[in-house]
Design a protein around this motif. Structure first.
Motif, PDB file in Angstrom:
ATOM      1  N   LEU A   1     -58.032  36.858  21.954  1.00  0.00           N
ATOM      2  CA  LEU A   1     -56.622  36.830  21.569  1.00  0.00           C
ATOM      3  C   LEU A   1     -56.473  36.469  20.097  1.00  0.00           C
ATOM      4  N   PRO A   2     -55.340  36.828  19.490  1.00  0.00           N
ATOM      5  CA  PRO A   2     -55.101  36.429  18.092  1.00  0.00           C
ATOM      6  C   PRO A   2     -55.130  34.909  17.940  1.00  0.00           C
ATOM      7  N   LEU A   3     -55.620  34.449  16.806  1.00  0.00           N
ATOM      8  CA  LEU A   3     -55.715  33.010  16.564  1.00  0.00           C
ATOM      9  C   LEU A   3     -54.355  32.333  16.663  1.00  0.00           C
ATOM     10  N   SER A   4     -53.319  33.022  16.216  1.00  0.00           N
ATOM     11  CA  SER A   4     -51.987  32.424  16.240  1.00  0.00           C
ATOM     12  C   SER A   4     -51.527  32.143  17.660  1.00  0.00           C
ATOM     13  N   GLU A   5     -51.849  33.044  18.593  1.00  0.00           N
ATOM     14  CA  GLU A   5     -51.462  32.855  19.985  1.00  0.00           C
ATOM     15  C   GLU A   5     -52.236  31.704  20.617  1.00  0.00           C
ATOM     16  N   ARG A   6     -53.522  31.641  20.318  1.00  0.00           N
ATOM     17  CA  ARG A   6     -54.342  30.559  20.853  1.00  0.00           C
ATOM     18  C   ARG A   6     -53.914  29.214  20.272  1.00  0.00           C
ATOM     19  N   LEU A   7     -53.614  29.201  18.986  1.00  0.00           N
ATOM     20  CA  LEU A   7     -53.196  27.962  18.334  1.00  0.00           C
ATOM     21  C   LEU A   7     -51.881  27.457  18.918  1.00  0.00           C
ATOM     22  N   LYS A   8     -50.979  28.349  19.226  1.00  0.00           N
ATOM     23  CA  LYS A   8     -49.710  27.957  19.834  1.00  0.00           C
ATOM     24  C   LYS A   8     -49.948  27.283  21.183  1.00  0.00           C
ATOM     25  N   ALA A   9     -50.870  27.842  21.990  1.00  0.00           N
ATOM     26  CA  ALA A   9     -51.186  27.248  23.285  1.00  0.00           C
ATOM     27  C   ALA A   9     -51.824  25.879  23.110  1.00  0.00           C
ATOM     28  N   LEU A  10     -52.720  25.756  22.133  1.00  0.00           N
ATOM     29  CA  LEU A  10     -53.373  24.470  21.885  1.00  0.00           C
ATOM     30  C   LEU A  10     -52.362  23.417  21.463  1.00  0.00           C
ATOM     31  N   GLN A  11     -51.457  23.791  20.577  1.00  0.00           N
ATOM     32  CA  GLN A  11     -50.487  22.817  20.092  1.00  0.00           C
ATOM     33  C   GLN A  11     -49.482  22.452  21.170  1.00  0.00           C
ATOM     34  N   SER A  12     -49.173  23.389  22.060  1.00  0.00           N
ATOM     35  CA  SER A  12     -48.193  23.134  23.117  1.00  0.00           C
ATOM     36  C   SER A  12     -48.722  22.193  24.184  1.00  0.00           C
ATOM     37  N   ALA A  13     -49.986  22.334  24.534  1.00  0.00           N
ATOM     38  CA  ALA A  13     -50.499  21.629  25.714  1.00  0.00           C
ATOM     39  C   ALA A  13     -51.599  20.621  25.423  1.00  0.00           C
ATOM     40  N   PHE A  14     -52.350  20.824  24.359  1.00  0.00           N
ATOM     41  CA  PHE A  14     -53.569  20.036  24.172  1.00  0.00           C
ATOM     42  C   PHE A  14     -53.460  18.958  23.100  1.00  0.00           C
ATOM     43  N   PHE A  15     -52.552  19.117  22.133  1.00  0.00           N
ATOM     44  CA  PHE A  15     -52.460  18.187  21.028  1.00  0.00           C
ATOM     45  C   PHE A  15     -51.042  17.691  20.860  1.00  0.00           C
TER      46      PHE A  15
ATOM     47  N   PRO B   1     -47.723  16.115  18.953  1.00  0.00           N
ATOM     48  CA  PRO B   1     -47.107  16.460  17.667  1.00  0.00           C
ATOM     49  C   PRO B   1     -47.727  15.666  16.516  1.00  0.00           C
ATOM     50  N   GLY B   2     -47.966  16.377  15.421  1.00  0.00           N
ATOM     51  CA  GLY B   2     -48.568  15.738  14.265  1.00  0.00           C
ATOM     52  C   GLY B   2     -50.075  15.761  14.249  1.00  0.00           C
ATOM     53  N   HIS B   3     -50.714  16.260  15.319  1.00  0.00           N
ATOM     54  CA  HIS B   3     -52.175  16.360  15.369  1.00  0.00           C
ATOM     55  C   HIS B   3     -52.589  17.806  15.098  1.00  0.00           C
ATOM     56  N   ASP B   4     -53.706  17.967  14.449  1.00  0.00           N
ATOM     57  CA  ASP B   4     -54.160  19.294  14.029  1.00  0.00           C
ATOM     58  C   ASP B   4     -54.933  19.984  15.144  1.00  0.00           C
ATOM     59  N   ALA B   5     -54.319  20.973  15.765  1.00  0.00           N
ATOM     60  CA  ALA B   5     -54.944  21.687  16.884  1.00  0.00           C
ATOM     61  C   ALA B   5     -56.025  22.660  16.440  1.00  0.00           C
ATOM     62  N   HIS B   6     -56.129  22.924  15.144  1.00  0.00           N
ATOM     63  CA  HIS B   6     -57.151  23.861  14.672  1.00  0.00           C
ATOM     64  C   HIS B   6     -58.563  23.420  15.062  1.00  0.00           C
TER      65      HIS B   6
END
Length: 283
Positions: free
Chosen positions: A164-178, A180-185
């Motif tokens: 999947l595109p990095l932007s889509e994966r990053l959105k999922a990571l930031q939504s569920a795994f990290f 607010p204010g933490h770097d999901a990259h």
């Protein structure tokens, strides 16, 4: 209990994963060869990683703190990661639990506290049910709720889908795994899609874990709940310790979501070490 998080808690890992030189041993189980990272000596702690990820970089700081506290830390790598090998299909949680039991027998003196993170909590629970004499106590870190919210249940399979595109994966990571204010990259790398598929199939085959939510009937349990984890909303924070007050303790860690370990490693250590000391008589 609520444990405050630490600002800027993520340790600075600067080296690529492949450059780390951990001592390791291979354990032959009934089905597979499992590479195990082996560090130090003492009472045994086994660390199981989350869905579709290995037990390396995410857990270095935590492992080093356990080693400093005098524990033997074993990190069995899931089949399909590092040098752990097949089979990867038609695998159930009992098969994966047998891998863990073999590691405990071969390298851990036959008994261990098992610490599972996210998916690793499922495996820790099942392992303690099947091998209660080997696993008297478990830590379930970011276990999710008994009733998993449907809107976040599929996000690991977005975050871990490397096609999947990095932007889509990053959105999922930031939504569920990290939180607010933490770097999901930091979690864009380190996913193994084949391992994720194997582990998901094993969970689906097993069915509901509600009956064994705290492992075996006598298992001592420490539950680590990230305060910002959408997999475990606040109305499910106290379920484990309320259902089993005689053997379960729950700790809420603030400023963390489902990833937890890269977000608040020091807070995790502060919660786990005193509890581990209480379990020493059982090991």
């Amino acid at each position: 209990m609520i444990l405050a998080g630490y600002a800027n808690a993520l340790p600075n890992f600067t080296r690529p994963l492949a450059t780390y030189k951990w001592p390791s041993q291979l354990v032959r189980t009934d089905q597979a060869n499992i590479q195990v990272l082996v560090q130090a000596a003492g009472s045994t702690v086994v660390l199981l990683p989350s869905y579709g990820r290995d037990g390396g970089d995410d857990y270095n700081y935590f492992t080093n703190q356990l080693v400093s506290a005098g524990y033997l830390v074993l990190r069995p790598q899931p089949r399909g990661t590092f040098e752990s090998t097949d089979p990867m299909t038609n695998v159930n949680l009992a098969d994966l639990a047998a891998d863990i039991a073999a590691v405990i027998d071969n390298l851990g003196g036959g008994k261990a506290v098992v610490i599972g993170h996210a998916f690793g909590t499922f495996l820790a629970k099942v392992s303690s049910v099947l091998y209660p004499e080997k696993i008297p106590a478990i830590v379930i870190a970011a276990p999710g709720g008994i009733d998993l919210p449907t809107d976040v249940a599929q996000l690991p399979f977005v975050a871990g889908n490397t096609s999947l595109p990095l932007s889509e994966r990053l959105k999922a990571l930031q939504s569920a795994f990290f939180a607010p204010g933490h770097d999901a990259h930091v979690w864009l790398n380190g996913w193994y899609p084949d391992v994720l598929a194997m582990e998901h199939a094993a969970v689906e085959e097993y069915g509901s874990l509600k009956e064994y939510w705290t492992g075996g009937n006598n298992t001592q349990v420490l539950e680590l709940i990230p305060a910002e984890d959408p997999f475990q909303p606040s109305n499910q924070w106290n379920v484990t310790s309320t259902l089993y007050p005689e053997r379960a303790t729950s700790v809420v860690i603030t400023d963390a979501a489902h990833a937890l370990f890269p977000e608040q490693p020091r807070a995790v250590v502060e919660a786990v070490l005193p509890w581990l000391k209480q379990q020493s008589s059982k090991l």
